[in-house]
Design a protein around this motif. Sequence first.
Motif, PDB file in Angstrom:
ATOM      1  N   GLY A   1     -23.144 -37.899 -14.434  1.00  0.00           N
ATOM      2  CA  GLY A   1     -22.446 -37.923 -13.148  1.00  0.00           C
ATOM      3  C   GLY A   1     -21.495 -36.756 -12.950  1.00  0.00           C
ATOM      4  O   GLY A   1     -20.808 -36.683 -11.929  1.00  0.00           O
TER       5      GLY A   1
ATOM      6  N   SER B   1     -27.017 -31.829 -12.876  1.00  0.00           N
ATOM      7  CA  SER B   1     -28.288 -31.706 -12.141  1.00  0.00           C
ATOM      8  C   SER B   1     -28.065 -31.014 -10.805  1.00  0.00           C
ATOM      9  O   SER B   1     -28.896 -30.222 -10.354  1.00  0.00           O
ATOM     10  CB  SER B   1     -28.916 -33.074 -11.899  1.00  0.00           C
ATOM     11  OG  SER B   1     -29.188 -33.686 -13.125  1.00  0.00           O
ATOM     12  N   THR B   2     -26.925 -31.323 -10.189  1.00  0.00           N
ATOM     13  CA  THR B   2     -26.595 -30.673  -8.914  1.00  0.00           C
ATOM     14  C   THR B   2     -26.495 -29.167  -9.116  1.00  0.00           C
ATOM     15  O   THR B   2     -27.087 -28.388  -8.356  1.00  0.00           O
ATOM     16  CB  THR B   2     -25.257 -31.228  -8.373  1.00  0.00           C
ATOM     17  OG1 THR B   2     -25.427 -32.624  -8.098  1.00  0.00           O
ATOM     18  CG2 THR B   2     -24.827 -30.507  -7.114  1.00  0.00           C
TER      19      THR B   2
HETATM   20  P1  ADP Z   1     -25.288 -35.247 -13.705  1.00  0.00           P
HETATM   21  O1  ADP Z   1     -26.548 -34.453 -13.639  1.00  0.00           O
HETATM   22  O2  ADP Z   1     -24.206 -34.580 -14.510  1.00  0.00           O
HETATM   23  O3  ADP Z   1     -25.510 -36.660 -14.133  1.00  0.00           O
HETATM   24  P2  ADP Z   1     -25.368 -35.193 -10.808  1.00  0.00           P
HETATM   25  O4  ADP Z   1     -25.361 -33.774 -10.376  1.00  0.00           O
HETATM   26  O5  ADP Z   1     -26.666 -35.932 -10.793  1.00  0.00           O
HETATM   27  O6  ADP Z   1     -24.668 -35.313 -12.230  1.00  0.00           O
HETATM   28  O7  ADP Z   1     -24.348 -36.013  -9.875  1.00  0.00           O
HETATM   29  C1  ADP Z   1     -23.001 -35.605  -9.608  1.00  0.00           C
HETATM   30  C2  ADP Z   1     -22.362 -36.579  -8.633  1.00  0.00           C
HETATM   31  O8  ADP Z   1     -22.992 -36.455  -7.363  1.00  0.00           O
HETATM   32  C3  ADP Z   1     -22.506 -38.034  -9.026  1.00  0.00           C
HETATM   33  O9  ADP Z   1     -21.345 -38.714  -8.611  1.00  0.00           O
HETATM   34  C4  ADP Z   1     -23.715 -38.488  -8.247  1.00  0.00           C
HETATM   35  O10 ADP Z   1     -23.659 -39.864  -7.990  1.00  0.00           O
HETATM   36  C5  ADP Z   1     -23.590 -37.677  -6.970  1.00  0.00           C
HETATM   37  N1  ADP Z   1     -24.886 -37.367  -6.361  1.00  0.00           N
HETATM   38  C6  ADP Z   1     -25.893 -36.642  -6.916  1.00  0.00           C
HETATM   39  N2  ADP Z   1     -26.920 -36.504  -6.077  1.00  0.00           N
HETATM   40  C7  ADP Z   1     -26.575 -37.173  -4.941  1.00  0.00           C
HETATM   41  C8  ADP Z   1     -27.197 -37.405  -3.683  1.00  0.00           C
HETATM   42  N3  ADP Z   1     -28.421 -36.912  -3.409  1.00  0.00           N
HETATM   43  N4  ADP Z   1     -26.543 -38.135  -2.760  1.00  0.00           N
HETATM   44  C9  ADP Z   1     -25.308 -38.623  -3.018  1.00  0.00           C
HETATM   45  N5  ADP Z   1     -24.648 -38.448  -4.172  1.00  0.00           N
HETATM   46  C10 ADP Z   1     -25.269 -37.718  -5.130  1.00  0.00           C
END
Ligand code: ADP
Length: 232
Positions: free
Chosen positions: A43, A47-48
């Motif tokens: 979280g 990935s973002t």
């Molecule tokens: P990680 O890869 O470190 O687990 P992410 O990049 O998946 O982290 O997520 C970072 C934050 O953004 C988290 O709080 C996640 O819930 C939120 N998030 C990720 N993708 C989306 C999306 N498409 N819509 C809403 N919230 C998102």
Amino acid sequence: MSLIKVDHVSKIYQGGEGAVYALKDTNLQVLQGQFLALLGPSGSGKSTLLSILGALNPPTEGKVFIDDIDIYGLDEERRADFRHEYIGFVFQQYQLIPYLTALENVMLPLAITRHSDQTQREMAQKVLEKVGLGSKSLRLPNQLSGGEQNRVAIARAIVNDPVILFADEPTGSLDTKTAKEILELFQALNKEGQTIIMVTHNLENLAYVSHAVQIRDGIIEKAPQPVVGGVI
Ligand code: ADP
Ligand code: ADP
């Protein structure tokens, strides 16, 4: 000169419970030839960041330069061309097409090139040999082990000779021995000059990389010294 420059990037997702700040006015530079690990708890925005760097997900604010190109200044069509030329992506669940052989899966990114079908086959076979799967190129994904499917996904990501190879948690679902083999494969590709950015939870994987950063509260920081056996 940096190959990648992340310049004051923020990413805000609008969710049911309001805005989520996945990245907050953060910066990063990556040089050509680095093998960079991206650490951080679940979280935290890994990935973002990977999808933003991979030209797949526009930031809410800030700019991303790759090879001095402002990639989100490009229109969709040019950004798609940019992705084909610059980016190789190994997804967490591999995303192989189940009814295509390993060879056909690896040929997919070549479909839009001008190479003949025969040349595409030869290129795919050569890359499968490089990842140690030359003799299994006619198998379907479900006839391969998890580690082998991962290798097919890596072969598909590198068959176009991308400038940057991205991997999202590439060893997450593998046993220790298979994970080690995959990391050694990435290391060998990096020794040949491939720039690689890998998301990982596992601090043991830092033994294989040249650089590491961590994301904390949406901000990219220098990673702590590796703790052998540690897990984030
Ligand atoms: P990680 O890869 O470190 O687990 P992410 O990049 O998946 O982290 O997520 C970072 C934050 O953004 C988290 O709080 C996640 O819930 C939120 N998030 C990720 N993708 C989306 C999306 N498409 N819509 C809403 N919230 C998102
Ligand atoms: P690993 O130790 O790499 O995870 P496995 O023990 O899962 O490998 O598989 C060992 C060998 O058996 C591999 O070479 C793989 O190609 C083959 N294999 C695994 N699953 C299947 C399957 N469902 N059908 C055919 N061959 C398989």
